[in-house]
Design a protein around this motif. Structure first.
Motif, PDB file in Angstrom:
ATOM      1  N   VAL A 223       0.849  -1.190   0.000  1.00 32.91           N
ATOM      2  CA  VAL A 223       0.000   0.000   0.000  1.00 32.91           C
ATOM      3  C   VAL A 223       0.887   1.244   0.000  1.00 32.91           C
ATOM      4  CG1 VAL A 223      -1.795   1.309   1.186  1.00 32.91           C
ATOM      5  CG2 VAL A 223      -1.856  -1.197   1.233  1.00 32.91           C
ATOM      6  N   ILE A 224       0.599   2.167  -0.919  1.00 32.63           N
ATOM      7  CA  ILE A 224       1.231   3.476  -0.937  1.00 32.63           C
ATOM      8  C   ILE A 224       0.498   4.359   0.071  1.00 32.63           C
ATOM      9  CG2 ILE A 224       1.877   5.452  -2.364  1.00 32.63           C
ATOM     10  CD1 ILE A 224       3.082   2.872  -3.422  1.00 32.63           C
ATOM     11  N   LEU A 225       1.235   4.949   0.990  1.00 34.28           N
ATOM     12  CA  LEU A 225       0.625   5.821   1.997  1.00 34.28           C
ATOM     13  C   LEU A 225       1.145   7.238   1.819  1.00 34.28           C
ATOM     14  CD1 LEU A 225       0.934   3.586   5.198  1.00 34.28           C
ATOM     15  CD2 LEU A 225      -1.081   3.894   3.740  1.00 34.28           C
ATOM     16  N   ARG A 226       0.223   8.175   1.636  1.00 34.91           N
ATOM     17  CA  ARG A 226       0.564   9.586   1.527  1.00 34.91           C
ATOM     18  C   ARG A 226      -0.358  10.367   2.442  1.00 34.91           C
ATOM     19  NH1 ARG A 226       1.902  11.478  -4.408  1.00 34.91           N
ATOM     20  NH2 ARG A 226       0.864  13.307  -3.588  1.00 34.91           N
ATOM     21  N   GLY A 227       0.115  11.518   2.916  1.00 32.43           N
ATOM     22  CA  GLY A 227      -0.755  12.369   3.705  1.00 32.43           C
ATOM     23  C   GLY A 227      -0.050  12.966   4.899  1.00 32.43           C
ATOM     24  N   ARG A 233       1.709   7.727   9.598  1.00 36.27           N
ATOM     25  CA  ARG A 233       2.543   6.851  10.432  1.00 36.27           C
ATOM     26  C   ARG A 233       1.701   5.812  11.153  1.00 36.27           C
ATOM     27  NH1 ARG A 233       5.658  11.597  10.901  1.00 36.27           N
ATOM     28  NH2 ARG A 233       4.314  12.420  12.555  1.00 36.27           N
ATOM     29  N   GLU A 234       0.523   6.206  11.630  1.00 31.08           N
ATOM     30  CA  GLU A 234      -0.356   5.248  12.306  1.00 31.08           C
ATOM     31  C   GLU A 234      -0.815   4.162  11.340  1.00 31.08           C
ATOM     32  OE1 GLU A 234      -2.702   3.010  14.666  1.00 31.08           O
ATOM     33  OE2 GLU A 234      -1.171   4.471  15.279  1.00 31.08           O
ATOM     34  N   ALA A 248       5.710   4.695   2.366  1.00 30.05           N
ATOM     35  CA  ALA A 248       5.038   5.774   3.078  1.00 30.05           C
ATOM     36  C   ALA A 248       5.643   7.129   2.756  1.00 30.05           C
ATOM     37  CB  ALA A 248       5.096   5.523   4.587  1.00 30.05           C
ATOM     38  N   HIS A 249       4.756   8.076   2.563  1.00 35.59           N
ATOM     39  CA  HIS A 249       5.136   9.473   2.343  1.00 35.59           C
ATOM     40  C   HIS A 249       4.395  10.283   3.396  1.00 35.59           C
ATOM     41  CE1 HIS A 249       5.396  13.055  -0.701  1.00 35.59           C
ATOM     42  NE2 HIS A 249       5.849  13.360   0.496  1.00 35.59           N
ATOM     43  N   ALA A 250       4.963  10.272   4.635  1.00 32.51           N
ATOM     44  CA  ALA A 250       4.269  10.889   5.759  1.00 32.51           C
ATOM     45  C   ALA A 250       4.734  12.312   6.030  1.00 32.51           C
ATOM     46  CB  ALA A 250       4.464  10.034   7.017  1.00 32.51           C
ATOM     47  N   ASP A 251       5.999  12.573   5.833  1.00 31.43           N
ATOM     48  CA  ASP A 251       6.564  13.853   6.251  1.00 31.43           C
ATOM     49  C   ASP A 251       7.355  14.483   5.110  1.00 31.43           C
ATOM     50  OD1 ASP A 251       6.002  13.739   9.294  1.00 31.43           O
ATOM     51  OD2 ASP A 251       6.965  11.818   8.870  1.00 31.43           O
ATOM     52  N   GLY A 252       7.441  15.793   5.161  1.00 32.88           N
ATOM     53  CA  GLY A 252       8.196  16.504   4.138  1.00 32.88           C
ATOM     54  C   GLY A 252       8.842  17.747   4.719  1.00 32.88           C
ATOM     55  N   GLY A 253       9.002  18.733   3.860  1.00 34.37           N
ATOM     56  CA  GLY A 253       9.613  19.990   4.287  1.00 34.37           C
ATOM     57  C   GLY A 253      11.001  20.158   3.726  1.00 34.37           C
ATOM     58  N   GLY A 254      11.161  21.063   2.768  1.00 36.05           N
ATOM     59  CA  GLY A 254      12.466  21.313   2.165  1.00 36.05           C
ATOM     60  C   GLY A 254      13.317  22.247   3.016  1.00 36.05           C
ATOM     61  N   VAL A 255      14.629  22.040   2.947  1.00 34.18           N
ATOM     62  CA  VAL A 255      15.597  22.844   3.691  1.00 34.18           C
ATOM     63  C   VAL A 255      16.488  23.580   2.686  1.00 34.18           C
ATOM     64  CG1 VAL A 255      17.484  22.827   5.381  1.00 34.18           C
ATOM     65  CG2 VAL A 255      15.621  21.154   5.561  1.00 34.18           C
ATOM     66  N   LEU A 256      16.793  24.848   2.969  1.00 30.74           N
ATOM     67  CA  LEU A 256      17.761  25.604   2.169  1.00 30.74           C
ATOM     68  C   LEU A 256      18.793  26.206   3.106  1.00 30.74           C
ATOM     69  CD1 LEU A 256      18.782  26.882  -0.465  1.00 30.74           C
ATOM     70  CD2 LEU A 256      17.239  28.815  -0.012  1.00 30.74           C
ATOM     71  N   TYR A 257      20.068  25.923   2.829  1.00 28.61           N
ATOM     72  CA  TYR A 257      21.167  26.528   3.583  1.00 28.61           C
ATOM     73  C   TYR A 257      21.812  27.596   2.719  1.00 28.61           C
ATOM     74  CZ  TYR A 257      25.897  27.194   5.360  1.00 28.61           C
ATOM     75  OH  TYR A 257      27.071  27.755   5.805  1.00 28.61           O
ATOM     76  N   ASN A 404       9.177   8.341  -1.301  1.00 24.03           N
ATOM     77  CA  ASN A 404       9.520   7.471  -0.182  1.00 24.03           C
ATOM     78  C   ASN A 404      10.811   7.958   0.464  1.00 24.03           C
ATOM     79  OD1 ASN A 404       9.233   5.183   1.503  1.00 24.03           O
ATOM     80  ND2 ASN A 404      10.739   4.084   0.279  1.00 24.03           N
ATOM     81  N   ILE A 405      10.779   8.181   1.783  1.00 26.64           N
ATOM     82  CA  ILE A 405      11.959   8.692   2.482  1.00 26.64           C
ATOM     83  C   ILE A 405      12.497   7.685   3.491  1.00 26.64           C
ATOM     84  CG2 ILE A 405      11.323  11.101   2.152  1.00 26.64           C
ATOM     85  CD1 ILE A 405      10.297  11.164   5.008  1.00 26.64           C
ATOM     86  N   ASP A 406      12.088   6.405   3.357  1.00 24.07           N
ATOM     87  CA  ASP A 406      12.601   5.381   4.262  1.00 24.07           C
ATOM     88  C   ASP A 406      14.119   5.291   4.170  1.00 24.07           C
ATOM     89  OD1 ASP A 406      10.077   4.787   5.037  1.00 24.07           O
ATOM     90  OD2 ASP A 406       9.874   2.985   3.810  1.00 24.07           O
ATOM     91  N   ARG A 407      14.751   5.025   5.302  1.00 22.69           N
ATOM     92  CA  ARG A 407      16.210   4.887   5.326  1.00 22.69           C
ATOM     93  C   ARG A 407      16.598   3.419   5.349  1.00 22.69           C
ATOM     94  NH1 ARG A 407      18.514  10.186   8.436  1.00 22.69           N
ATOM     95  NH2 ARG A 407      16.804  11.563   7.886  1.00 22.69           N
ATOM     96  N   VAL A 408      15.990   2.668   4.448  1.00 24.66           N
ATOM     97  CA  VAL A 408      16.290   1.246   4.288  1.00 24.66           C
ATOM     98  C   VAL A 408      16.372   0.968   2.790  1.00 24.66           C
ATOM     99  CG1 VAL A 408      15.167   0.545   6.442  1.00 24.66           C
ATOM    100  CG2 VAL A 408      13.823   0.662   4.343  1.00 24.66           C
TER     101      VAL A 408
END
Length: 436
Positions: A223-227, A233-234, A248-257, A404-408
């Motif tokens: 299952v693709i999870l977005r939102g 996460r639940e 899963a695509h639960a969290d985001g937010g871009g960073v600029l340095y 997908n931002i999983d670290r696996v």
């Protein structure tokens, strides 16, 4: 009642406040069974058939425009009455130009060559050949936010990879998504000789449908999870309890340095380009400025934000530094600003205090850029370019099912049809049949 039904009914009681058995689980199961039967035709279809269906979908978007926009106006009116924020309304809205863009993406996807089903890995010395075969999953589920264009994005990726699909969207977009399925997807499949049942949209606003979707491992193993973060996460935890795999695509937010050597105009451009839409995951969320130039650079950054009508959250902050503003309906037009002690410290902050979606550096110093690019471990990293590029179509020229931002190990970043296969090893005699 099975344990799966019990969980789904429990979720229904939690979300709706009602008690007793619910038909939601059986409704989702029925959708999954129809999708499984319909997916058999996709597995047998030729590449030309699949691409023809995608092109017909593109052709039907303009002819169905009136029906699609009418359904979307009903969704918009209901959302306005419910007090939906401007950023979320922007995600929900369909326009003529957005329908044109959706059609262009479908045509682009149809033009992408299909990868061979079998790839030779090795012709062995013992007279055998080892192949790697790509096989469809069968039926894939998707639970996604109230964005009607995502209905088409995900369905098209499932079709291109020859997978059936069960789609469940936020209640705010249900009319629009239903119109997309009824007026675009199903007719295109039917006219191509494919089974329109292959793509199902769960016809329920009940939140319990999302829990049911991740509780059917025999029918919907992926299952693709977005939102929004917490709810997604639940659902991921619920899926794990049932043995259902998720992307899963639960969290985001871009960073600029902003490094001390960054060009002022380039920084202004990056800020503007990164905030063209506020309700998306890859927009600018956290802006870090090199500490020695913080005071001198800050006015220019604040001016750029002010011109966009975006507020700055300055230190000391009353929220976590990586707080995702796009998920805050009351304060989405906000960017967090802070100082960092050089590119490595900025990368550390992005790694440890944000979702790991995307981060960029503005600099003219190649050594600073290399340090940041090598230290940041998220899904996408950018030098003098906006994190808004971390998008399937902008980055890969393909629509996406999510990021997908999983670290696996596994698909990471924008997930496209190329990631929606199972790998199978096939051993055949060298020079015979498939091994030839």
């Amino acid at each position: 009642m099975t344990s799966d039904e019990s969980r789904a009914n429990h979720a229904h009681q939690q979300t709706s406040g009602t008690s007793g058995p619910s038909g939601t689980f059986e409704l989702v199961r029925s959708c999954a069974e129809r999708a499984r039967r319909g997916s058999a035709a996709l597995d047998r279809a030729s590449d030309a058939d699949i691409d023809a269906a995608l092109r017909l979908m593109a052709e039907r978007l303009p002819t169905a425009r009136e029906a699609l926009l009418a359904a979307n106006e009903e969704d918009i009116a209901a959302a306005v009455s419910a007090g939906m924020s401007p950023a979320l309304l922007d995600r929900l809205r369909l326009t003529g130009s957005r329908l044109d863009a959706m059609a262009a993406e479908l045509r682009t996807l149809a033009d992408v060559p299909h990868e061979p089903r079998d790839r030779v890995l090795e012709e062995r010395g013992d007279g055998l050949t080892l192949l790697e075969r790509r096989r469809p999953v069968g039926v894939i589920g998707a639970n996604f936010e109230a964005r009607p264009n995502v209905t088409l994005d995900i369905a098209s990726q499932f079709l291109k990879s020859r997978n059936g699909g069960v789609l469940r969207t936020g209640s705010a977009a249900l009319r629009s998504s239903r119109a997309v399925v009824d007026h675009v997807i199903a007719p295109a499949l039917r006219d191509t000789g494919l089974d329109p049942d292959a793509v199902q949209l769960v016809p329920s606003e009940d939140r319990a449908a999302a829990y049911a979707l991740v509780a059917l491992p025999d029918l919907v193993p992926l299952v693709i999870l977005r939102g929004s973060g917490d709810s997604t996460r639940e659902l991921g935890r619920e899926a794990a309890r049932h043995g259902v795999r998720t992307l899963a695509h639960a969290d985001g937010g871009g960073v600029l340095y902003v490094d001390g050597t960054a060009d002022e105009q380039a920084v202004h451009r990056l800020v503007v380009d990164s905030l063209d839409r506020l309700g998306v995951c890859n927009r600018l969320n956290l802006l870090l400025i090199d500490r020695p130039v913080y005071e001198t650079r800050l006015p220019g950054v604040l001016k750029a934000l002010d011109e966009l009508g975006v507020a700055a959250s300055l230190p000391p902050h009353d929220h976590p530094r990586g707080y995702e503003w796009s998920l805050d309906p009351d304060r989405s037009a906000t960017v967090t600003i802070d100082a960092a002690d050089g590119p490595l410290d900025a990368a550390r902050i992005a790694n440890e205090e944000t979702s790991g979606l995307a981060a960029g550096i503005a600099t003219e110093d190649e050594e600073a850029a290399a340090g940041f690019l090598n230290a940041y471990a998220g899904s996408g990293v950018f030098w003098n370019s906006t994190t808004r590029l971390l998008d399937g179509f902008k980055l890969l020229r393909l629509p996406e099912t999510g990021i997908n931002i999983d670290r696996v190990p596994g698909p990471r970043g924008p997930v496209s049809f190329r990631d929606l296969y199972l790998r199978q090893y096939v051993v055949v005699p060298t020079g015979r049949g498939l091994g030839g």
